[in-house]
Design a protein around this motif. Structure first.
Motif, mmCIF file in Angstrom:
data_model
loop_
_atom_site.group_PDB
_atom_site.id
_atom_site.type_symbol
_atom_site.label_atom_id
_atom_site.label_comp_id
_atom_site.label_asym_id
_atom_site.label_seq_id
_atom_site.Cartn_x
_atom_site.Cartn_y
_atom_site.Cartn_z
ATOM 1 N N LEU A 1 39.323 25.677 -2.515
ATOM 2 C CA LEU A 1 38.017 25.058 -2.338
ATOM 3 C C LEU A 1 37.146 25.198 -3.573
ATOM 4 N N ARG A 2 37.439 26.149 -4.432
ATOM 5 C CA ARG A 2 36.693 26.299 -5.681
ATOM 6 C C ARG A 2 37.148 25.332 -6.774
ATOM 7 N N GLN A 3 38.130 24.509 -6.505
ATOM 8 C CA GLN A 3 38.631 23.576 -7.519
ATOM 9 C C GLN A 3 37.673 22.428 -7.793
ATOM 10 N N ARG A 4 36.781 22.147 -6.886
ATOM 11 C CA ARG A 4 35.816 21.050 -7.056
ATOM 12 C C ARG A 4 36.521 19.700 -7.198
ATOM 13 N N VAL A 5 37.671 19.566 -6.558
ATOM 14 C CA VAL A 5 38.410 18.310 -6.557
ATOM 15 C C VAL A 5 38.594 17.878 -5.110
ATOM 16 N N PRO A 6 38.183 16.666 -4.738
ATOM 17 C CA PRO A 6 38.391 16.215 -3.361
ATOM 18 C C PRO A 6 39.881 16.224 -3.023
ATOM 19 N N CYS A 7 40.239 16.886 -1.941
ATOM 20 C CA CYS A 7 41.651 16.940 -1.592
ATOM 21 C C CYS A 7 41.817 17.161 -0.094
ATOM 22 N N GLU A 8 42.986 16.796 0.382
ATOM 23 C CA GLU A 8 43.369 17.052 1.761
ATOM 24 C C GLU A 8 44.136 18.368 1.776
ATOM 25 N N ILE A 9 43.688 19.337 2.559
ATOM 26 C CA ILE A 9 44.334 20.647 2.602
ATOM 27 C C ILE A 9 45.109 20.782 3.904
ATOM 28 N N VAL A 10 46.414 20.997 3.760
ATOM 29 C CA VAL A 10 47.286 21.196 4.914
ATOM 30 C C VAL A 10 47.825 22.618 4.858
ATOM 31 N N VAL A 11 47.530 23.414 5.873
ATOM 32 C CA VAL A 11 48.027 24.784 5.968
ATOM 33 C C VAL A 11 49.225 24.794 6.917
ATOM 34 N N VAL A 12 50.345 25.329 6.442
ATOM 35 C CA VAL A 12 51.541 25.402 7.277
ATOM 36 C C VAL A 12 51.804 26.858 7.633
ATOM 37 N N ASP A 13 51.765 27.147 8.917
ATOM 38 C CA ASP A 13 52.015 28.489 9.445
ATOM 39 C C ASP A 13 53.493 28.585 9.801
ATOM 40 N N ASP A 14 54.241 29.340 9.006
ATOM 41 C CA ASP A 14 55.682 29.428 9.199
ATOM 42 C C ASP A 14 56.033 30.567 10.151
ATOM 43 N N GLY A 15 55.671 30.393 11.414
ATOM 44 C CA GLY A 15 56.070 31.331 12.450
ATOM 45 C C GLY A 15 55.471 32.717 12.319
ATOM 46 N N SER A 16 54.180 32.789 12.017
ATOM 47 C CA SER A 16 53.528 34.088 11.891
ATOM 48 C C SER A 16 53.336 34.731 13.269
ATOM 49 N N SER A 17 52.870 35.978 13.271
ATOM 50 C CA SER A 17 52.612 36.659 14.538
ATOM 51 C C SER A 17 51.455 35.984 15.267
ATOM 52 N N MET A 18 51.291 36.281 16.538
ATOM 53 C CA MET A 18 50.224 35.677 17.319
ATOM 54 C C MET A 18 48.864 36.001 16.729
ATOM 55 N N GLU A 19 48.666 37.251 16.311
ATOM 56 C CA GLU A 19 47.386 37.654 15.728
ATOM 57 C C GLU A 19 47.110 36.898 14.436
ATOM 58 N N GLN A 20 48.127 36.765 13.597
ATOM 59 C CA GLN A 20 47.957 36.022 12.350
ATOM 60 C C GLN A 20 47.709 34.546 12.623
ATOM 61 N N ALA A 21 48.417 33.987 13.596
ATOM 62 C CA ALA A 21 48.254 32.571 13.916
ATOM 63 C C ALA A 21 46.829 32.274 14.374
ATOM 64 N N ILE A 22 46.259 33.165 15.176
ATOM 65 C CA ILE A 22 44.874 32.987 15.621
ATOM 66 C C ILE A 22 43.925 33.020 14.432
ATOM 67 N N SER A 23 44.166 33.950 13.508
ATOM 68 C CA SER A 23 43.318 34.057 12.318
ATOM 69 C C SER A 23 43.411 32.792 11.467
ATOM 70 N N ILE A 24 44.627 32.259 11.317
ATOM 71 C CA ILE A 24 44.825 31.044 10.530
ATOM 72 C C ILE A 24 44.106 29.868 11.173
ATOM 73 N N ARG A 25 44.182 29.765 12.485
ATOM 74 C CA ARG A 25 43.496 28.670 13.191
ATOM 75 C C ARG A 25 41.986 28.773 13.003
ATOM 76 N N ARG A 26 41.461 29.965 13.041
ATOM 77 C CA ARG A 26 40.019 30.152 12.853
ATOM 78 C C ARG A 26 39.593 29.751 11.449
ATOM 79 N N ILE A 27 40.408 30.101 10.454
ATOM 80 C CA ILE A 27 40.113 29.700 9.078
ATOM 81 C C ILE A 27 40.134 28.179 8.966
ATOM 82 N N GLY A 28 41.134 27.562 9.612
ATOM 83 C CA GLY A 28 41.212 26.111 9.583
ATOM 84 C C GLY A 28 40.005 25.446 10.198
ATOM 85 N N GLU A 29 39.556 25.960 11.327
ATOM 86 C CA GLU A 29 38.374 25.398 11.986
ATOM 87 C C GLU A 29 37.131 25.596 11.132
ATOM 88 N N ARG A 30 37.018 26.760 10.500
ATOM 89 C CA ARG A 30 35.828 27.068 9.705
ATOM 90 C C ARG A 30 35.675 26.128 8.521
#
Length: 238
Positions: free
Chosen positions: A5-34
């Motif tokens: 996000l500090r790149q200052r370049v308009p871009c589409e960001i796709v985060v791929v969660d490669d089978g993380s733990s449930m706790e990590q997956a929840i954290s990743i989803r929250r970051i995505g929503e934020r």
């Protein structure tokens, strides 16, 4: 994500969660929503090749860049690469990167350009440093291989194409932490990729392996970076 996000370049960001733990997956989803990011993934880990291919297939942009979860982009990376690619009509660029382990920051050498045979003897391209045009990628995807990055770059370059260094600065920090790096395992993965994935005959594979091993050994002797600017920490975006 902060470094993207500090790149200052308009871009589409796709985060791929490669089978993380449930706790990590929840954290990743929250970051995505934020930050308004697209979050995709697998319930069980399928490895980096499948994860990157999912991201490529889910995106719809002219250029594609990769960023592993333990790496950081330095501000200005995307600008440097996209400017050069637009100006010179290049489809494959990479930047210099540094390995960061604790307080040690070691810059990795990178040539100005690489063709397929150069790449197989050098392996100087860090995945998180790459930007590709979608036209350059075509229908190719990361293969399931011991060293999937090397196999993908080699496939894309074929016998006629070239990858180019963008900018002279270090634009990626590979955050190795303090985990040990087994050089024998890395060499074995490299060899199996040449033989089993790229199907290079043994005599030809040896002509690549010998200079690869020599350069890999030399990387241990490159100087440490001691300037404060090279150790900058990418904080949370505002």
């Amino acid at each position: 994500m902060a470094s993207v996000l500090r790149q200052r370049v308009p871009c589409e960001i796709v985060v791929v969660d490669d089978g993380s733990s449930m706790e990590q997956a929840i954290s990743i989803r929250r970051i995505g929503e934020r930050f308004g990011l697209r979050v995709l993934g697998f319930k069980a880990s399928r490895g980096p090749a499948a994860a990157r291919n999912l991201g490529i297939n889910a995106s719809d942009t002219q250029f594609i860049a990769f960023l592993d979860a333990d790496d950081v982009w330095i501000p200005g990376k995307l600008q440097a690469q996209l400017s050069q690619m637009h100006t010179r009509g290049q489809g494959f660029t990479y930047t210099r990167y540094a390995n960061v382990s604790g307080t040690r920051v070691r810059a990795m050498p990178a040539p100005a350009r690489l063709r397929r045979d150069d790449l197989l003897r050098n392996t100087a391209i860090g995945c998180s440093s790459v930007v590709l045009s979608r036209r350059f990628i075509g229908e190719s995807r990361f293969p399931e291989a011991p060293d999937e990055d090397l196999a993908f770059w080699a496939t894309l370059l074929g016998q006629e194409r070239t990858a180019y260094l963008a900018g002279g600065d270090i634009y990626v920090h590979r955050m190795l932490g303090r985990r040990p790096r087994n050089k024998f395992n890395a060499a074995w993965r490299y060899w199996r990729t040449l033989r089993d994935t790229l199907h290079i005959p043994t005599p030809e594979a040896m002509t690549h392996f010998i200079p690869y091993a020599h350069r890999a050994a030399r990387k241990h002797w490159v100087p440490l970076i001691r300037t404060e600017s090279s150790r900058r920490t990418i904080g949370e975006p505002t």
